[in-house]
Every structure is written in C-alpha cells, then in structure tokens.
Design a protein around this motif. Sequence first.
Motif, short mmCIF file in Angstrom:
data_model
loop_
_atom_site.label_atom_id
_atom_site.label_comp_id
_atom_site.label_asym_id
_atom_site.label_seq_id
_atom_site.Cartn_x
_atom_site.Cartn_y
_atom_site.Cartn_z
N THR A 398 51.45 34.38 16.83
CA THR A 398 52.23 34.83 17.97
C THR A 398 53.68 35.10 17.58
O THR A 398 54.19 34.54 16.60
N PHE A 399 54.32 35.98 18.33
CA PHE A 399 55.73 36.30 18.09
C PHE A 399 56.37 36.66 19.42
O PHE A 399 55.70 37.00 20.40
N TRP A 400 57.68 36.55 19.46
CA TRP A 400 58.47 36.96 20.62
C TRP A 400 59.51 37.98 20.19
O TRP A 400 60.00 37.93 19.06
N PHE A 401 59.83 38.90 21.08
CA PHE A 401 60.85 39.89 20.79
C PHE A 401 61.60 40.23 22.07
O PHE A 401 61.13 39.97 23.18
N GLU A 402 62.77 40.82 21.90
CA GLU A 402 63.54 41.30 23.06
C GLU A 402 63.21 42.77 23.29
O GLU A 402 63.28 43.58 22.36
N SER A 403 62.85 43.10 24.53
CA SER A 403 62.53 44.48 24.86
C SER A 403 63.82 45.28 25.10
O SER A 403 64.93 44.79 24.87
N PHE A 404 63.67 46.48 25.58
CA PHE A 404 64.80 47.41 25.73
C PHE A 404 65.90 46.85 26.62
O PHE A 404 67.08 47.16 26.44
N ASP A 405 65.53 46.00 27.60
CA ASP A 405 66.53 45.47 28.54
C ASP A 405 66.77 43.98 28.32
O ASP A 405 67.21 43.29 29.22
N LYS A 406 66.47 43.51 27.10
CA LYS A 406 66.67 42.12 26.68
C LYS A 406 65.64 41.16 27.27
O LYS A 406 65.77 39.94 27.08
N PRO A 408 62.56 38.92 27.23
CA PRO A 408 61.71 38.37 26.18
C PRO A 408 60.25 38.66 26.47
O PRO A 408 59.78 38.47 27.59
N VAL A 409 59.52 39.13 25.46
CA VAL A 409 58.12 39.51 25.59
C VAL A 409 57.34 38.87 24.44
O VAL A 409 57.84 38.80 23.30
N GLN A 410 56.11 38.43 24.73
CA GLN A 410 55.29 37.76 23.72
C GLN A 410 54.16 38.68 23.25
O GLN A 410 53.60 39.45 24.03
N GLY A 411 53.83 38.56 21.97
CA GLY A 411 52.71 39.29 21.42
C GLY A 411 52.03 38.49 20.32
O GLY A 411 52.46 37.37 19.98
N TRP A 412 50.95 39.06 19.77
CA TRP A 412 50.21 38.43 18.67
C TRP A 412 49.89 39.50 17.63
O TRP A 412 49.71 40.68 17.97
N LEU A 413 49.82 39.09 16.39
CA LEU A 413 49.45 39.98 15.30
C LEU A 413 48.34 39.33 14.49
O LEU A 413 48.50 38.21 14.00
N MET A 414 47.22 40.02 14.38
CA MET A 414 46.12 39.56 13.53
C MET A 414 45.98 40.51 12.34
O MET A 414 45.81 41.72 12.52
N PRO A 415 46.05 39.99 11.12
CA PRO A 415 45.90 40.84 9.94
C PRO A 415 44.43 41.17 9.69
O PRO A 415 43.53 40.56 10.26
N PRO A 416 44.17 42.13 8.81
CA PRO A 416 42.78 42.42 8.44
C PRO A 416 42.17 41.25 7.68
O PRO A 416 42.87 40.43 7.08
N VAL A 417 40.85 41.18 7.73
CA VAL A 417 40.15 40.19 6.91
C VAL A 417 40.46 40.46 5.43
O VAL A 417 40.46 41.61 4.99
N ASP A 418 40.78 39.38 4.70
CA ASP A 418 41.05 39.47 3.26
C ASP A 418 42.26 40.36 2.93
O ASP A 418 42.31 41.00 1.89
N TYR A 419 43.25 40.36 3.81
CA TYR A 419 44.39 41.23 3.54
C TYR A 419 45.27 40.64 2.43
O TYR A 419 45.29 39.44 2.18
#
Length: 656
Positions: A398-406, A408-419
């Motif tokens: 999971t990660f958090w970032f600031e959007s265009f108007d500051k 805070p928004v949450q997201g997730w990143l899953m890498p490929p298998v065996d990356y």
Amino acid sequence: MISTEMKASARGLLTSDLHKIRKVGAPLLSPVGDDLVYHVSVADDVENDRYDLITLLLSDGTKTVLGRGTANCWSPDGTALFYETESGALQIHTLQPATSRFLTQRSDSTYFFNHLADKNCIWSPDGKYIAYVSADISTSEPENEAIRVIDNLLYKSKGGMGRPVYADHSYTHIYMMPAAGGSPVLLTAGTFNEHSITWSPDSSYIAFVSNRSARPDDTQQNDIWKIAIHTKTITRLTEHTGLAYQPTWSPDGKHIAFLAVSGAFGTNDSTAEDTHIALISASGENFRYLTKSFDHRVEHIRWHPSGKHIYFTAGDRGDTSIYQVSIDNEEVIMVQGGLGSIFEFCLDTKGVDLVFTKSDTNHPAELFKTKNHGADIEQITRENAHWLETKTLQQAETFWFESFDKTPVQGWLMPPVDYDQTQHYPLILLIHGGPHNMFGHDFDERVHLLSQAGYAVVYINPRGSHGYGQAFSNGTLANWGGGDYQDLMAGVDFVLNKNQWLNAQQMGVTGQSYGGYMTNWIITQTARFKAAVTDGGLSNLVSFAGTSLYHSLMESEFGGRAYENFDLLWQCSPLRNVAQATTPTLILHGETDNEVPFSQAEEMYVALRKRGVNTMLVQYKGEGHGWRPELKPHNKADLNERLIQWFDTYVKAIAT
C-alpha cells in the motif's frame, strides 16, 4: 491463450485456477453451543455452474454438506436448522436424529428492492413459529407471452444466471406457519412489498421494511413497520426521509436497530451517503443515529446478548473490521481487525467470542473463530489450502499520495510474479466499481491473474470510495470523471516516479461497472494508456438514466431528476468526448445486464469504430452485470483470457 508449459510452472493465479476457488461465508453459530453452519460458494467446471453448499460443522468435528441452498437460522434450542434448498423448499434439519423434513415452498419475486433488502426466513424466539418472506405469484395475473404491458418504473430485474430480465407483477409478503408443520398464514397483504423481517423477543411482533409511499417505484424511500402476529395489526414505526435496511430487535425487546441513510434522493443502488446504525424504541419513538460520529460506512449489525452494545463491520482505509457501539454513550471501539477484510460474523451465546469470515490479499475468505475473549484466533476452514500450496502469490504494497488538491489518497501496487527490479515491466491500472466501493486487503482474482501474466497492477481508492469518511465518499457527487479521474492519474504518476522498474510506455487500464465507466472516460481524456478493457461500463449517462434498473442512481448522484440535469449528465458522459479517443479498446458486457444495459456498450463500441479506433465488443449471452461472482465458470475464464490477451497484444507489444 496461456501455454501448457506456462500453466505447468506458474507460481501465480491462472484462469484455469478460477473454478478451484471456494468462497466461505454466512456463518451461523448454534444458540446453545459450538455447532456451526456456513456456506461454501463453489464453481463447478464440469457443470459450468455456481452454487452455494450448506455445510454443517458440529462441535465434535463432524462435517456434513446438507445440499445446495441457503441456511436461514437455528431453532432457539439448537436442536434443528432451518434452511432453504435451491428450488425454494423450506426445510428443517434435526441434529438428533439427523433427518430433514419439508415445511413449505417459498416463491421469490423478480422485483428488485435494493442491494441490502433481505428476503429472509426466521424462527420465532419461543420456537413455535416460522416466519418467512414469499411472493404471491399465484395471485398475480398471467401475462400474454406475446405482449408485455409496462405500467411501473421498476419493471426491469437483475439479469443473468437464467433469471428473468423483467420483474413480475407479484408482491412480496410475510407468511407464518407452525414450526411443527401445518398450513402457512398470510400476515400481510395488499399492493405493497415487505421484506427484511425480525421477531420481537416475546414472539408477538414482527418488524419489517416496506415502501408504502404513493409511488414506491419512483420514490426510493422506506420505513420500519411492525405487525402483531395474532391480530395482524400493522403499525408504522419510522417516518424519516431516506432508506431503512435490515432491522433487528434488541434482546430485551426495548429497541429496534437498523441501517439507514437520510438522503432525499434515494437509490436502489449504493449511495454516496454511508449507512449508519439508527435506533428506535419498540414503539417507534426516540429515533436517533448511533454511529454518525464514527464517519465510516456501517454494515452487518448484530446485537450483543446484553442488549447494551451493537456489533457491526465497517471499512477503514482498505481494511474491514468488526466494531461495537454502546447504545448509551455511542462510543465505538474496534473488536476484531487487522490487515484484511471481514465480511460476515456471528457472536456466541455469551457474547464473548466471534466466528467470522476473513480474506486478505493472498487468501480467499475462510472462517475464523476467536477464543479466550478474543485473545486467540483459530482458523476453522481451509477450503482453499490445497491449491494455494501450489502457488506463491505476490503481495501488494500500500502507498499514500497527495492528489492535485492535496487530498491524501490510498492505493496498492502488486508486482508481477517473479519480478526482478533490474528489469522493466508493464503496468495495468485497475479501477473499482460503485463508485462507492473500496479496494483493500482483500483477495482480488483480477490482480493475481494480471500479476501472473507479467503485469504490475496499481489499484487506487479515488474520491468517491468509502472507508475514508463521508466527505471523501461525496467526492463524485455531480462530478463523475472529475476529481476521481485526477486522483487516478496522480496515483499512476506517483507509482511511476517511485518505482523505476515500471515502464511508463507500457500501460493499460481496466475496470468493471463504474470502473468500466472510468475506463471509458480515461480513453477520451488521455492517450497515455496503450490499451483499455471496459467491463460492464457506462458510456452515456443520459441514456443510462432512462434504461437502467438503477435510474434512481443518477438522481442520487446528481441531485435531481435526470431530465433536469441532462446537460450535466452529458458533460460527464465518456461518449461526449469520444472523438478524442485513440486507445485500442476491448468492451466486455453481459447480454441481460439491466444494471448497466448492453446498449451502453453498443453506444461506445459504435462510436469508437466510427472513430477508427481498434475496438472489439464481446457479449456474454445470458449473463448479467459486471465482473459477476455468479458468472458461469467457462464465461469467467473466457472473459479473463480475453482481457490478458488484449493487453498482451497492445501493451506488451509496445517497443521499450
């Protein structure tokens, strides 16, 4: 298609694994001990069908599958189980001796109330009666098969799985019969529907939900009512603006708790307004909300045996946990949580420990039980252990970032298998539906399928998602494709900047339902994605407002009648900007989808083809809406194979 060699060595999830996934849910503990009944949702690859298995697990470890259907409730003394078969037969299964007997046949109307309406069947606390909700199909007039006369607004039903796509003309009413057997008695009658029933502790009354307004098809508002079972006297208990769901009587009989929203424009789809626990006295007085200060969407309410607390689930920043609220001071505390998604739960008779279903990123839902006042947790079921042992699934970070108007928004990143971080990989943006759904620490098959296929997957909860407070959930109101679109683009930029192993020149986008809408919107706003896959998506909000089963959704989201907002609806429609689209697009849609009608796919498809964009439309015959958990297994495999193949063709083929 995926090669045989790849299937043999795959560490991630393949489409050929989908039918192996068994989803556990609906736990019901015996009121006198540790006997337990639950459902296992099964995909049968041979029959090409899906069904629920009623599974009985006794305290001595004996496990019995009672058949396909729905477990309703235990008898008050815990000696028998009340359940319904697939055909609608209501039956009672006794434990000692282990026998089953038929009670009556229940009929189901195809009329759709809303997602939280419960057509339930319940045993009276004194053990004497069975109450259930059934449609009066036998009293409805037969239709001319060659002519369909429509004189109501909610004339469509939820399609798919062989269900009729048009609602019948029957009404759903409350029936009661002796638990020992006998003839059912109709408690409610007339030209109104009743559902979501609950017994008073003294077995004298049944509370229920009904929309008895002058235009129930047009006005998405309802209230709590009660009926005296011996006199059939009906009393209205609430009279508030909004919708009420799933009433439940307190153990001491003094209160009725229920879920409610208070919006003037209700909808039979999900609302931006979070559901909260409302409380009234048994006579309908002293209406108040208990959880407004909690500022999260409340679901699955259960009374503690003491009557002093109400337990519930709520999503919070990607996790769904169990909480309790005091009916005296409205204090909310977490009871059971942590990384993962708890969907359903039940309390033991003392209110000390819980049985609950929980999933996380790498595990489909299974049953767990707390012990020693919640100090320990024991996993009860392992329906997916065997095939999971053959897989090494990637974790999502999971990660958090600031959007265009500051914001805070949450997201997730899953890498490929065996990356390998020294290599570069394509990225797929996956968008959830709703728009008020929530991604989180839950098992999402699409993410793992794409990961195995060699893609990194980013999924984000843009404004409009629940789990972040009411103001955040309101972020899409009258502004579809506005701040939510900017949140998604800011999230993609964030992960690209933070992860140099991602290839910004190899990106695709996909989503289902509202995620399909947003996919359509994105390809009309930017050419940065090399391919798109739209699943059950909206393209024209003006025509959607007049053809969807959820026409009230446009009123709820845009604050008024559609005909008063045509300019705004068109402004927020992807079709309006389709002349700007260049992205190769695969459009997937169910033939009998009444939630997002197939015409939405056709309008986008024809416009894109006229524009000269490489586009393909795939219709799944007899299927309903979206990424469909009930989708026929063979169609589900085909849908996902096509999704991966489209990205392989138009994303991976881009030179790096």
